[in-house]
Design a protein around this motif. Structure first.
Motif, PDB file in Angstrom:
ATOM      1  N   ALA A  86      -5.806  -8.744  -2.025  1.00 57.54           N
ATOM      2  CA  ALA A  86      -6.681  -8.103  -3.011  1.00 57.54           C
ATOM      3  C   ALA A  86      -5.917  -7.071  -3.829  1.00 57.54           C
ATOM      4  O   ALA A  86      -6.029  -7.030  -5.060  1.00 57.54           O
ATOM      5  N   ALA A  87      -5.138  -6.251  -3.174  1.00 58.89           N
ATOM      6  CA  ALA A  87      -4.377  -5.216  -3.877  1.00 58.89           C
ATOM      7  C   ALA A  87      -3.304  -5.828  -4.773  1.00 58.89           C
ATOM      8  O   ALA A  87      -3.110  -5.394  -5.909  1.00 58.89           O
ATOM      9  N   TYR A  88      -2.628  -6.846  -4.260  1.00 56.64           N
ATOM     10  CA  TYR A  88      -1.573  -7.495  -5.038  1.00 56.64           C
ATOM     11  C   TYR A  88      -2.162  -8.143  -6.291  1.00 56.64           C
ATOM     12  O   TYR A  88      -1.625  -7.996  -7.388  1.00 56.64           O
ATOM     13  N   GLY A  89      -3.285  -8.857  -6.132  1.00 52.25           N
ATOM     14  CA  GLY A  89      -3.931  -9.506  -7.272  1.00 52.25           C
ATOM     15  C   GLY A  89      -4.435  -8.520  -8.308  1.00 52.25           C
ATOM     16  O   GLY A  89      -4.420  -8.795  -9.506  1.00 52.25           O
ATOM     17  N   ALA A  90      -4.881  -7.343  -7.858  1.00 53.49           N
ATOM     18  CA  ALA A  90      -5.414  -6.325  -8.773  1.00 53.49           C
ATOM     19  C   ALA A  90      -4.335  -5.381  -9.278  1.00 53.49           C
ATOM     20  O   ALA A  90      -4.601  -4.547 -10.141  1.00 53.49           O
ATOM     21  N   GLY A  91      -3.128  -5.509  -8.753  1.00 54.90           N
ATOM     22  CA  GLY A  91      -2.057  -4.605  -9.167  1.00 54.90           C
ATOM     23  C   GLY A  91      -2.268  -3.171  -8.693  1.00 54.90           C
ATOM     24  O   GLY A  91      -1.790  -2.231  -9.325  1.00 54.90           O
ATOM     25  N   LYS A  92      -2.980  -2.999  -7.596  1.00 49.93           N
ATOM     26  CA  LYS A  92      -3.290  -1.666  -7.067  1.00 49.93           C
ATOM     27  C   LYS A  92      -2.325  -1.290  -5.949  1.00 49.93           C
ATOM     28  O   LYS A  92      -1.868  -2.149  -5.196  1.00 49.93           O
ATOM     29  N   PRO A  93      -2.040  -0.013  -5.808  1.00 49.63           N
ATOM     30  CA  PRO A  93      -1.181   0.419  -4.706  1.00 49.63           C
ATOM     31  C   PRO A  93      -1.920   0.334  -3.372  1.00 49.63           C
ATOM     32  O   PRO A  93      -3.154   0.279  -3.334  1.00 49.63           O
ATOM     33  N   VAL A  94      -1.160   0.310  -2.299  1.00 50.31           N
ATOM     34  CA  VAL A  94      -1.716   0.319  -0.950  1.00 50.31           C
ATOM     35  C   VAL A  94      -0.985   1.389  -0.140  1.00 50.31           C
ATOM     36  O   VAL A  94       0.083   1.853  -0.524  1.00 50.31           O
ATOM     37  N   THR A  95      -1.584   1.737   0.962  1.00 52.14           N
ATOM     38  CA  THR A  95      -0.891   2.534   1.968  1.00 52.14           C
ATOM     39  C   THR A  95      -0.739   1.634   3.191  1.00 52.14           C
ATOM     40  O   THR A  95      -1.741   1.257   3.807  1.00 52.14           O
ATOM     41  N   ALA A  96       0.488   1.263   3.478  1.00 54.67           N
ATOM     42  CA  ALA A  96       0.767   0.450   4.655  1.00 54.67           C
ATOM     43  C   ALA A  96       0.918   1.384   5.847  1.00 54.67           C
ATOM     44  O   ALA A  96       1.613   2.400   5.770  1.00 54.67           O
TER      45      ALA A  96
END
Length: 119
Positions: A86-96
């Motif tokens: 979801a984050a990759y498709g939306a170009g949004k950052p994540v906290t791993a």
């Protein structure tokens, strides 16, 4: 005699409180935040990995420190993978959220134990 017991028990309670205050929780994770640079799948297994546009962390001392990995046999795998997609498709950052226990790796890479998405 009673005064001595009261003072002794007060001293014991004070010592216990000092010891409890000195105990620090052991962190079992490291947080790395940034946009997903690469989302990898496979290597002939039901797994995925990601690299972030952030300095790489390798708190467990894994032999392959390039990115973070999870596999389907691990708890939370499908949730982490869905969040990463979801984050990759939306170009949004994540906290791993990466396991920091020494030697805890997946296929030699730091182990993902959570992915947080910004609100």
């Amino acid at each position: 005699m009673r005064i001595a017991r009261v003072k002794w028990s007060q001293g014991l309670i004070a010592a216990i409180l000092v010891l409890l205050a000195a105990v620090q929780p052991v962190l079992a994770e490291v947080y790395v935040t940034g946009p997903i640079k690469i989302l990898r799948t496979g290597w002939n297994s039901d797994s995925f990995g990601l690299e972030l546009e952030a300095p790489q962390q390798n708190p467990a001392g894994c032999p392959n420190p390039l990115g973070y990995v999870s596999e389907s046999s691990l708890p939370g795998y499908q949730t982490y993978y869905a969040a990463a997609l979801a984050a990759y498709g939306a170009g949004k950052p994540v906290t791993a959220v990466i396991d920091s226990n020494t030697g805890v790796c997946v296929h030699g890479y730091p182990k993902i134990i959570g992915i947080n998405l910004p609100g």
